[in-house]
Write a protein that holds these residues in place. Structure first.
Motif, PDB file in Angstrom:
ATOM      1  N   THR A  72      40.580  39.002  37.616  1.00  0.00           N
ATOM      2  CA  THR A  72      41.343  40.145  38.121  1.00  0.00           C
ATOM      3  C   THR A  72      42.128  40.806  36.996  1.00  0.00           C
ATOM      4  OG1 THR A  72      41.506  39.190  40.342  1.00  0.00           O
ATOM      5  CG2 THR A  72      43.123  40.878  39.769  1.00  0.00           C
ATOM      6  N   VAL A 324      40.825  46.284  50.022  1.00  0.00           N
ATOM      7  CA  VAL A 324      41.498  44.992  50.177  1.00  0.00           C
ATOM      8  C   VAL A 324      40.769  44.124  51.191  1.00  0.00           C
ATOM      9  CG1 VAL A 324      43.122  45.839  51.940  1.00  0.00           C
ATOM     10  CG2 VAL A 324      43.747  43.892  50.514  1.00  0.00           C
ATOM     11  N   ALA A 327      37.998  42.287  49.356  1.00  0.00           N
ATOM     12  CA  ALA A 327      38.493  41.157  48.587  1.00  0.00           C
ATOM     13  C   ALA A 327      38.611  39.918  49.466  1.00  0.00           C
ATOM     14  CB  ALA A 327      39.845  41.502  47.957  1.00  0.00           C
ATOM     15  N   ARG A 369      40.394  43.110  44.094  1.00  0.00           N
ATOM     16  CA  ARG A 369      41.816  42.747  44.027  1.00  0.00           C
ATOM     17  C   ARG A 369      42.547  43.570  42.969  1.00  0.00           C
ATOM     18  NH1 ARG A 369      42.893  39.383  47.711  1.00  0.00           N
ATOM     19  NH2 ARG A 369      41.465  37.733  48.346  1.00  0.00           N
TER      20      ARG A 369
END
Length: 387
Positions: A72, A324, A327, A369
């Motif tokens: 990330t 999101v 993720a 993310r």
């Protein structure tokens, strides 16, 4: 030596803790990366760039206790990892897309088969009971495995609602997956024609259709989207444009327009990346293209809307993003894959393959993310002709 210098320069400025064999530590602090064989690691990066970075993980030359966390950070700083002077020379050092991986009609079949014909049993080990291999829509976070199937149905229902699919709707689905969307549309009373290039997926989807008693409402064809025929009230295509290739995006959207009846609606789900990064990467060969999705390319939201505008008479009526949620979907898949590693091995997939797929799932999760990747649902409409 050049690779070692570039890598060290980049790592010193990142919120990571990179520990090299021998005890040297780089970075500003953060998720740990342990480089167990620095010489081999730098040699791979120097030879293959980011492809070499992924191959080095597959070979066990580096490890990260929190792989998603480390990736990330790298994804969030993707645009600055390579110094600006080298970025400007990208055309000289970055590997080019193999001509054999172009998404022509024959090339697309080979590219799709490479991933989706691996093994239905493999995908069943980490997907939920719906066998849905795309972003779910959750009600809250963190998500739990027991809620994934419902979240996948929520996503499917949202797409079917966008396309106004109901009793008697003639629906074209481009990209069958394992058939869950077609089943759910048929349960609403739609008549579904679903297209796929994966023999494994088609065979299992047909079996599920028969078991559900919906054979009179669902047809699954082994057919390229360019070979579609007929006219439909609605089209739904979920995370299939990523396999089309930039040179064929106009063909893809013109096909949607040609197959839609006047007043028809198309609902698409697409993974997107930043426009500037897409332009920089569109002609280069990446690790995920080499090992996971040959011929694949993520569009940007701008590229989707520009292609629709310049090559069709369709209108982008709505766009909603929910990265999101992807993720979380990927986290659940990754954890499930890891927990069932012994069963993956029992199917005949070796340790290198398992590291490859662990890296792929973590790499993808990290993209969402960090905000580097997003996922969109589009509604495209085709106006009735003027009186």
């Amino acid at each position: 030596a050049v690779a070692a210098a570039v890598v060290r320069h980049a790592l010193r400025r990142l919120p990571l803790r990179v520990r090299l064999a021998g005890g040297e530590t780089l970075g500003l602090g953060g998720p740990l990366i342990e480089i167990r064989d620095p010489d081999a690691f730098h040699a791979r990066v120097g030879t293959g760039g980011l492809i070499g970075f992924g191959e080095s993980y597959m070979a066990g030359e580096w490890e990260a206790p929190d792989l998603v966390g480390a990736l990330t950070v790298l994804a969030a700083h993707a645009a600055e990892l390579v110094p600006a002077p080298l970025q400007r020379l990208r055309g000289l050092w970055a590997p080019r897309q193999p001509a054999a991986r172009r998404n022509t009609a024959d090339g697309a079949r080979d590219n799709i088969s490479h991933h989706y014909d691996l093994s239905n049993d493999l995908f069943a080990l980490f997907l939920d009971a719906t066998l849905t291999y795309s972003a779910a829509v959750f009600r809250g976070f963190p998500a739990e495995w027991s809620l994934l199937a419902a979240a996948q149905h929520r996503k499917i229902d949202r797409l079917l609602d966008l396309a106004a699919v109901g009793e008697g709707t003639r629906l074209l689905e481009i990209g069958t997956g394992w058939g869950e969307l077609a089943l759910r549309a048929a349960a609403r009373g739609a008549h579904v024609t679903s297209l796929t290039l994966s023999r494994e997926q088609r065979d299992l989807a047909l079996r599920r259709v028969r078991e559900a008693g919906l054979g009179d409402r669902v047809t699954v064809e082994l057919r390229d989207y360019r070979e579609a025929h007929g006219t439909y009230d609605a089209i739904v295509s979920v995370e299939m444009i990523e396999a089309v290739g930039a040179e064929f995006w106009p063909v893809y959207f013109r096909t949607l327009e040609a197959r839609l009846a006047p007043g028809g609606r198309a609902a698409l789900q697409a993974i997107t990346m930043p426009h500037d990064r897409m332009l920089a990467a569109r002609d280069t060969h990446t690790w995920i293209q080499k090992y996971v999705f040959p011929g694949g390319l993520l569009p940007s939201a701008e590229a989707v809307e520009q292609t629709v505008r310049e090559h069709t008479g369709l209108a982008v009526a709505r766009r909603d993003s929910f990265g999101v949620h992807y993720a979380e979907t990927l986290r659940l898949w990754r954890e499930r894959f890891t927990d069932r590693a012994d069963e993956v091995a029992a199917l005949g997939f070796d340790a290198v393959f398992r590291r490859l797929w662990t890296f792929y799932l973590a790499y993808s999760e990290a993209g969402f993310r960090s905000g580097y990747l997003d996922v969109q649902q589009y509604l495209l409409t085709k106006e009735n002709p003027a009186p």
